[in-house]
Design an enzyme around this catalytic site. Structure first.
Site, mmCIF file in Angstrom:
data_model
loop_
_atom_site.group_PDB
_atom_site.id
_atom_site.type_symbol
_atom_site.label_atom_id
_atom_site.label_comp_id
_atom_site.label_asym_id
_atom_site.label_seq_id
_atom_site.Cartn_x
_atom_site.Cartn_y
_atom_site.Cartn_z
ATOM 1 N N CYS A 41 0.709 -1.266 0.015
ATOM 2 C CA CYS A 41 0.005 -0.167 -0.209
ATOM 3 C C CYS A 41 0.723 1.225 0.110
ATOM 4 O O CYS A 41 1.963 1.146 -0.106
ATOM 5 C CB CYS A 41 -0.989 -0.015 1.142
ATOM 6 S SG CYS A 41 -0.250 0.214 2.864
ATOM 7 N N ASN A 94 2.406 1.343 4.335
ATOM 8 C CA ASN A 94 2.484 0.303 5.021
ATOM 9 C C ASN A 94 2.347 0.267 6.428
ATOM 10 O O ASN A 94 3.088 -0.144 7.348
ATOM 11 C CB ASN A 94 4.056 -0.213 4.583
ATOM 12 C CG ASN A 94 4.390 -1.587 5.233
ATOM 13 O OD1 ASN A 94 5.615 -1.965 5.425
ATOM 14 N ND2 ASN A 94 3.258 -2.585 4.881
ATOM 15 N N CYS A 106 -1.262 0.964 7.417
ATOM 16 C CA CYS A 106 -2.740 0.785 7.632
ATOM 17 C C CYS A 106 -3.129 -0.437 6.993
ATOM 18 O O CYS A 106 -3.528 -1.320 7.400
ATOM 19 C CB CYS A 106 -3.544 1.978 7.188
ATOM 20 S SG CYS A 106 -3.502 3.506 8.208
ATOM 21 N N ARG A 107 -3.551 -0.335 5.633
ATOM 22 C CA ARG A 107 -4.032 -1.448 4.964
ATOM 23 C C ARG A 107 -2.998 -2.845 4.789
ATOM 24 O O ARG A 107 -3.521 -4.065 4.899
ATOM 25 C CB ARG A 107 -4.584 -1.144 3.593
ATOM 26 C CG ARG A 107 -5.543 0.029 3.553
ATOM 27 C CD ARG A 107 -5.739 0.779 2.234
ATOM 28 N NE ARG A 107 -4.754 1.481 1.713
ATOM 29 C CZ ARG A 107 -4.335 2.063 0.807
ATOM 30 N NH1 ARG A 107 -5.480 1.898 -0.545
ATOM 31 N NH2 ARG A 107 -3.335 2.727 0.728
ATOM 32 N N SER A 108 -1.659 -2.380 3.922
ATOM 33 C CA SER A 108 -1.033 -3.892 3.771
ATOM 34 C C SER A 108 -0.506 -4.369 5.027
ATOM 35 O O SER A 108 -0.524 -5.685 4.857
ATOM 36 C CB SER A 108 0.432 -3.494 3.094
ATOM 37 O OG SER A 108 1.024 -2.511 3.237
ATOM 38 N N ASP A 129 -8.659 3.636 2.032
ATOM 39 C CA ASP A 129 -7.761 3.660 2.985
ATOM 40 C C ASP A 129 -8.331 4.540 4.201
ATOM 41 O O ASP A 129 -8.649 5.530 4.370
ATOM 42 C CB ASP A 129 -6.735 4.727 2.315
ATOM 43 C CG ASP A 129 -5.630 4.836 3.050
ATOM 44 O OD1 ASP A 129 -5.227 4.517 4.174
ATOM 45 O OD2 ASP A 129 -4.330 5.407 2.282
HETATM 46 P P1 4NP Z 1 -1.805 3.140 3.984
HETATM 47 O O1 4NP Z 1 -2.251 4.345 4.648
HETATM 48 O O2 4NP Z 1 -1.333 3.299 2.582
HETATM 49 O O3 4NP Z 1 -3.008 2.073 4.097
HETATM 50 O O4 4NP Z 1 -0.787 2.705 4.955
HETATM 51 C C1 4NP Z 1 -1.420 5.586 4.649
HETATM 52 C C2 4NP Z 1 -0.582 5.920 5.616
HETATM 53 C C3 4NP Z 1 -0.104 6.903 5.594
HETATM 54 C C4 4NP Z 1 -0.199 7.936 5.024
HETATM 55 C C5 4NP Z 1 -1.254 7.911 3.976
HETATM 56 C C6 4NP Z 1 -1.683 6.765 3.773
HETATM 57 N N1 4NP Z 1 0.473 9.105 5.075
HETATM 58 O O5 4NP Z 1 0.249 10.266 4.538
HETATM 59 O O6 4NP Z 1 1.478 9.370 6.067
#
Ligand code: 4NP
Length: 157
Positions: free
Chosen positions: A8, A11, A13-15, A123
């Site tokens: 994702c 790394n 939240c989702r993955s 997300d």
């Molecule tokens: P992920 O979500 O891709 O599911 O881990 C996010 C985590 C952090 C950020 C964006 C999306 N960020 O902007 O730091």
């Protein structure tokens, strides 16, 4: 050994949620000796970080371990080292294809294309809805395991 990588943007939240849920499923089916699971980010923003507290809380709620989940960035040799490279959304898949110089390799898959949903995993970093993401991740993990079982002779017994 069959190697699965979830990818994702951050790394956190989702993955990592998908990594934990899929590991849990693999253990439940006694396939840990055959299937290895990891996750990575397309960005460098959260290298070395633990998962988001919302992801940890949701995994705890389902008694799924989040031990050992640590943010890392996708790297070039992941293409050779993994058999299934699963992007959470269309942007992730585009970034993965670009990094590997692989515009149409079938091992690079948008996660929910394995289900009836044919959409991105929302997300929760932005939506705040970790339950919605968990439900879809869980469904995706079931579908991925079915696909792997069908495709990998080493699992047919
Ligand atoms: P992920 O979500 O891709 O599911 O881990 C996010 C985590 C952090 C950020 C964006 C999306 N960020 O902007 O730091």
């Amino acid at each position: 050994m069959i190697n699965v990588l979830f990818v994702c943007l951050g790394n956190i939240c989702r993955s990592p949620m998908a990594e934990a849920v899929f590991k849990h499923l693999v253990e439940k089916e006694n396939l840990s000796n055959h299937v290895q699971v990891d996750s990575a980010a397309t960005s460098s923003w959260h290298i070395g970080d633990p998962p988001h507290r919302g992801t940890v809380a949701k995994l705890n709620e389902y008694n799924i371990s989040s031990n050992g989940l640590t943010g890392r960035q996708l790297q070039k040799d992941d293409f050779e080292n993994f058999d299934y490279i699963i992007g959470m959304d269309e942007n992730n898949v585009g970034d993965i294809r670009q990094m590997f110089g692989q515009p149409d390799h079938p091992k690079i898959i948008r996660f929910l294309n394995l289900t009836n949903h044919q959409k991105d995993v929302p997300d929760p970093y932005y939506t705040g809805d970790f339950q919605e993401t968990y439900d879809l991740v869980s469904e995706g993990c079931q579908a991925l395991l079915e696909k792997i079982k069908m495709e990998q002779v080493e699992l047919s017994s």
